[in-house]
Scaffold this motif. Structure first.
Motif, PDB file in Angstrom:
ATOM      1  N   CYS A   1     -16.688  49.228   5.738  1.00 34.61           N
ATOM      2  CA  CYS A   1     -16.563  49.825   4.290  1.00 34.61           C
ATOM      3  C   CYS A   1     -15.617  50.989   4.006  1.00 34.61           C
ATOM      4  CB  CYS A   1     -18.083  50.373   4.169  1.00 34.61           C
ATOM      5  SG  CYS A   1     -19.407  48.829   4.002  1.00 34.61           S
ATOM      6  N   LEU A   2     -15.483  52.004   5.187  1.00 34.76           N
ATOM      7  CA  LEU A   2     -14.677  52.970   5.003  1.00 34.76           C
ATOM      8  C   LEU A   2     -13.250  52.260   4.700  1.00 34.76           C
ATOM      9  CD1 LEU A   2     -15.718  55.224   7.955  1.00 34.76           C
ATOM     10  CD2 LEU A   2     -15.921  55.710   5.592  1.00 34.76           C
ATOM     11  N   ARG A   3     -12.848  51.219   5.518  1.00 38.96           N
ATOM     12  CA  ARG A   3     -11.650  50.569   5.469  1.00 38.96           C
ATOM     13  C   ARG A   3     -11.235  50.102   3.977  1.00 38.96           C
ATOM     14  NH1 ARG A   3     -12.391  49.186  10.890  1.00 38.96           N
ATOM     15  NH2 ARG A   3     -13.312  47.345  10.317  1.00 38.96           N
ATOM     16  N   ASN A   4     -12.509  49.238   3.594  1.00 34.94           N
ATOM     17  CA  ASN A   4     -12.246  48.353   2.409  1.00 34.94           C
ATOM     18  C   ASN A   4     -13.570  48.460   1.402  1.00 34.94           C
ATOM     19  OD1 ASN A   4     -12.012  46.418   0.442  1.00 34.94           O
ATOM     20  ND2 ASN A   4     -11.968  44.554   2.075  1.00 34.94           N
ATOM     21  N   LYS A   5     -13.046  49.091   0.254  1.00 29.96           N
ATOM     22  CA  LYS A   5     -14.331  49.615  -0.822  1.00 29.96           C
ATOM     23  C   LYS A   5     -14.653  48.256  -1.357  1.00 29.96           C
ATOM     24  CE  LYS A   5     -12.253  53.912  -2.330  1.00 29.96           C
ATOM     25  NZ  LYS A   5     -11.647  54.703  -3.292  1.00 29.96           N
ATOM     26  N   ARG A   6     -13.914  47.300  -1.508  1.00 32.81           N
ATOM     27  CA  ARG A   6     -14.580  45.842  -1.888  1.00 32.81           C
ATOM     28  C   ARG A   6     -15.793  45.663  -0.856  1.00 32.81           C
ATOM     29  NH1 ARG A   6     -12.104  41.179  -4.579  1.00 32.81           N
ATOM     30  NH2 ARG A   6     -13.661  39.513  -4.314  1.00 32.81           N
ATOM     31  N   SER A   7     -15.683  45.902   0.480  1.00 36.85           N
ATOM     32  CA  SER A   7     -16.594  45.408   1.187  1.00 36.85           C
ATOM     33  C   SER A   7     -18.053  46.223   0.775  1.00 36.85           C
ATOM     34  CB  SER A   7     -16.343  45.833   2.845  1.00 36.85           C
ATOM     35  OG  SER A   7     -15.310  44.944   2.957  1.00 36.85           O
ATOM     36  N   GLN A   8     -17.841  47.437   0.701  1.00 40.16           N
ATOM     37  CA  GLN A   8     -18.961  48.339   0.112  1.00 40.16           C
ATOM     38  C   GLN A   8     -19.594  47.581  -1.029  1.00 40.16           C
ATOM     39  OE1 GLN A   8     -20.678  50.725   1.486  1.00 40.16           O
ATOM     40  NE2 GLN A   8     -21.634  51.675  -0.361  1.00 40.16           N
ATOM     41  N   ALA A   9     -18.933  47.566  -1.938  1.00 38.71           N
ATOM     42  CA  ALA A   9     -19.323  46.831  -3.211  1.00 38.71           C
ATOM     43  C   ALA A   9     -20.121  45.457  -2.900  1.00 38.71           C
ATOM     44  CB  ALA A   9     -18.505  46.523  -4.330  1.00 38.71           C
ATOM     45  N   GLU A  10     -19.519  44.689  -1.943  1.00 41.95           N
ATOM     46  CA  GLU A  10     -20.326  43.569  -1.476  1.00 41.95           C
ATOM     47  C   GLU A  10     -21.609  43.932  -0.950  1.00 41.95           C
ATOM     48  OE1 GLU A  10     -17.682  41.509   0.818  1.00 41.95           O
ATOM     49  OE2 GLU A  10     -16.402  40.607  -0.774  1.00 41.95           O
ATOM     50  N   ASN A  11     -21.651  44.698  -0.218  1.00 44.80           N
ATOM     51  CA  ASN A  11     -22.972  45.342   0.611  1.00 44.80           C
ATOM     52  C   ASN A  11     -24.048  45.571  -0.517  1.00 44.80           C
ATOM     53  OD1 ASN A  11     -22.286  45.099   3.143  1.00 44.80           O
ATOM     54  ND2 ASN A  11     -22.082  47.081   3.539  1.00 44.80           N
ATOM     55  N   PHE A  12     -23.448  46.217  -1.527  1.00 44.99           N
ATOM     56  CA  PHE A  12     -24.629  46.898  -2.597  1.00 44.99           C
ATOM     57  C   PHE A  12     -25.398  45.806  -3.205  1.00 44.99           C
ATOM     58  CE2 PHE A  12     -26.325  48.608  -6.220  1.00 44.99           C
ATOM     59  CZ  PHE A  12     -26.927  49.870  -5.476  1.00 44.99           C
TER      60      PHE A  12
END
Length: 627
Positions: free
Chosen positions: A210-221
């Protein structure tokens, strides 16, 4: 302790709020719940975290564990505005004083307790910890942070409304279980380095990803929000690939979030509200004002949960979307208790909940609800399975108002007017909605009814998960009509938000024009503040809508945010220059005459008057000479 004959206590709870023994204050609810379960509880409100830590040592070590509650509000929201400026007062401290709580008390208190008592279990709870249970964006540090257990050296975290998990945890520890072996209690979070995913578990992107890729953080949420609002949720796992935590876990640690408990039953919720609260601040605060207590002193909370799912709101992340209702008898018992208070004058300031008019509402087919993943039952459309009947709520209102000594009960909580306007196939529910609307406006408004359209742009409202502004027009028309029919002179006060993800200066300019035409000079306004674990915050930080993964632009700099906020105050002369400049910059100069009409200065009026008295011939001559 001496008066009670106690040589030790079972649980010591440290709270960042002043202590008010009232069912709206977290530490009182948890303390009374544990007391009712047979445990000896001590509460230390707002301990001094400087110097020799004497407040943390004065009661010694508890038999079972320390509990840490950061208070009713997130400590950073409580202290700072959206522009990161200090608020005028701390609503949960005596006399509104700042400086009685640290930033992030969950972390600070846990670090002190671990230093003083390294072998005593520490349990985190409360809104601050609850909304930081997984990787989250922290607006005040302006960075992505891991689960709060990576910063606060506690053993376990309880999220959401904590009565059931805290009692079960106390029972397990009292029975001799080691805190590190307790891994199956619903609604708890812990760190472990030996977790194997089981069937049905949802493995999120790691914190480092998530630190590397903001899209991954969005997918997590999306997974996080869906599982927070499901009747039968899955366990969430989030790897912390390179983290070494304060608890000493090695690389390879995993955050484990157990599914929440089912919603409390009416009997369970009644039992919580019927505990022997004194409903007043502790005597140590004599002659001191606690602002938050003043606000709710004569109010009654009748339910928990909210199925609105507003994108910027944390209620569903903490309480869930399913409504848990108190019985009418429990509500009346509390009202009678309020009536005995010495300074009660016959007026209840609020008879509501997270949303005022969701009491008694649930799915008609509960089997469908058990499989549902929707975070909102009313957006983008009201679910046809939702029973929107207001009859039970009307019964509560009328039973309370019938009590001798009650002059009036006001509704101070937010009213969902989309529920009032909705017309289902159930004619009984439709009739009750119309009846409720008239009852509300006629008997329960203290001169001003607050509602929250939030914006006028349907595109922005869709991102907010709010209904079209057209519905506000419809409700205002009904409100004005009923006021005329009942010979009342009441106002409707709308709330609006600027700088929400997807909102532009152009959207705010149109909001200003529309609300001006409706004859509003806005008072209840707010600049969007990104708080942990909301859809809006994740969209604001990542730049993606977590559900569609489409890009969304947001105003982020203070200059951008102020450029939007100024449109709320078009009627203030000091804002006109900035608004004119903004309208020209965004290519909307035609709105200048709408929002900033030219007003002649006094000396110009005098000159005009003098000129009008001159002979017409002389005026023409002056004009020729000037040319």
């Amino acid at each position: 302790m001496e008066l009670r004959g106690w040589e030790e206590v079972d649980i010591i709870l440290f709270s960042a709020d002043a202590y008010v023994d009232h069912p709206s204050f977290a530490s009182a609810v948890i303390g009374r719940t544990l007391e009712a379960a047979g445990y000896r509880v001590a509460i230390v409100p707002q301990p001094d975290w400087h110097g020799d830590f004497r407040d943390f040592k004065k009661l010694g070590r508890p038999r079972l564990f320390f509990a840490v509650s950061p208070g009713n509000m997130d400590s950073m929201v409580n202290k700072y505005t959206a522009n990161r400026r200090l608020r005028s007062e701390d609503a949960y401290s005596p006399d509104g004083r700042h400086g009685l709580r640290p930033d992030y008390p969950s972390i600070v208190y846990s670090q002190i307790l671990r230093q003083l008592y390294p072998d005593v279990p520490i349990v985190l709870g409360g809104i601050e910890a609850s909304l930081r249970r997984l990787t989250h964006y922290d607006y005040w540090q302006d960075k992505l942070r891991p689960c709060i257990l990576c910063d606060a050296p506690a053993d376990i975290l309880i999220y959401g409304m904590g009565e059931k998990p805290i009692v079960e945890l106390a029972r397990r520890i009292a029975d001799g279980f080691a805190i590190g072996d307790i891994r199956d209690i619903p609604q708890t979070v812990f760190l472990a380095d030996d977790v194997t995913p089981q069937e049905g578990d949802i493995v999120l992107h790691s914190h480092e990803e998530c630190l590397r890729n903001k899209r991954s953080q969005a997918e997590n949420f999306r997974h996080i929000e869906e599982q927070s609002n499901m009747m039968h949720a899955q366990r969430l796992l989030q790897p912390l690939k390179s983290a070494t935590t304060p608890n000493g876990y090695p690389s390879g640690t995993c955050v484990v979030v157990n599914p929440p408990y089912p919603p409390m039953t009416t009997a369970e919720l009644d039992a919580s509200f019927d505990l022997p609260y004194t409903r007043v601040p502790h005597i140590k605060y004599k002659d001191k004002r606690i602002p938050a207590y003043d606000m709710i002193k004569f109010s009654i909370n009748i339910h928990r949960g909210c199925f609105g799912g507003c994108a910027f709101c944390t209620i569903s992340a903490h309480q869930g979307k399913f409504i848990a209702c108190r019985s009418k008898e429990s509500v009346l018992r509390e009202v009678k208790q309020v009536m005995q208070m010495p300074d009660f004058k016959g007026y209840l300031s609020d008879l509501g909940g997270p949303s005022a008019n969701m009491y008694g509402m649930h799915g008609r087919n509960l089997n469908a609800c058990e499989k549902c993943k929707r975070p909102s039952c009313i957006n983008p459309q009201i679910c046809p399975n939702l029973n929107t009947d207001h009859s039970k709520l009307l019964e509560i209102y009328r039973a309370v108002d019938a009590l001798p000594g009650i002059k009036k009960s006001f509704i101070g909580s937010g009213v969902r007017y989309d529920l009032l306007l909705y017309r289902s196939k159930d004619e009984k529910a439709n009739k009750a909605a119309m009846e409720y609307t008239r009852e509300l406006i006629k008997h329960h408004v203290s001169g001003r009814l607050k509602v929250a359209p939030e914006h006028t742009s349907d595109r922005v409202l869709a991102l907010m998960r709010k209904p079209s502004f057209q519905q506000f027009h419809e409700f205002k028309h009904i409100f004005d009509r009923i006021n005329r029919e009942e010979h009342l002179n009441q106002q409707i006060i709308p709330y609006f938000i600027s700088s929400h993800p997807g909102c532009t200066e152009g959207d705010m300019a149109e909001l200003a024009v529309i609300t001006k035409h409706l004859d509003f000079q806005l008072e209840q306004v707010q600049d969007f503040t990104p708080t942990p674990m909301t859809v809006s915050t994740e969209t604001w930080y990542t730049g993606y809508d977590p559900y569609t993964l489409e890009p969304v632009k947001s105003a982020k700099s203070q200059q951008e945010k102020l450029a939007q906020r100024q449109y709320f105050f078009w009627y203030k002369p000091e804002e006109r220059r900035g608004i004119e400049q903004s309208l020209r910059r965004i290519g909307r100069p035609e709105l200048i005459s709408e929002l900033c009409p030219y007003t002649p200065k006094p000396y110009e009026n005098n000159r005009t008057k003098q000129h009008s008295q001159e002979p017409q011939k002389e005026k023409r001559g002056r004009h020729r000479r000037h040319k």
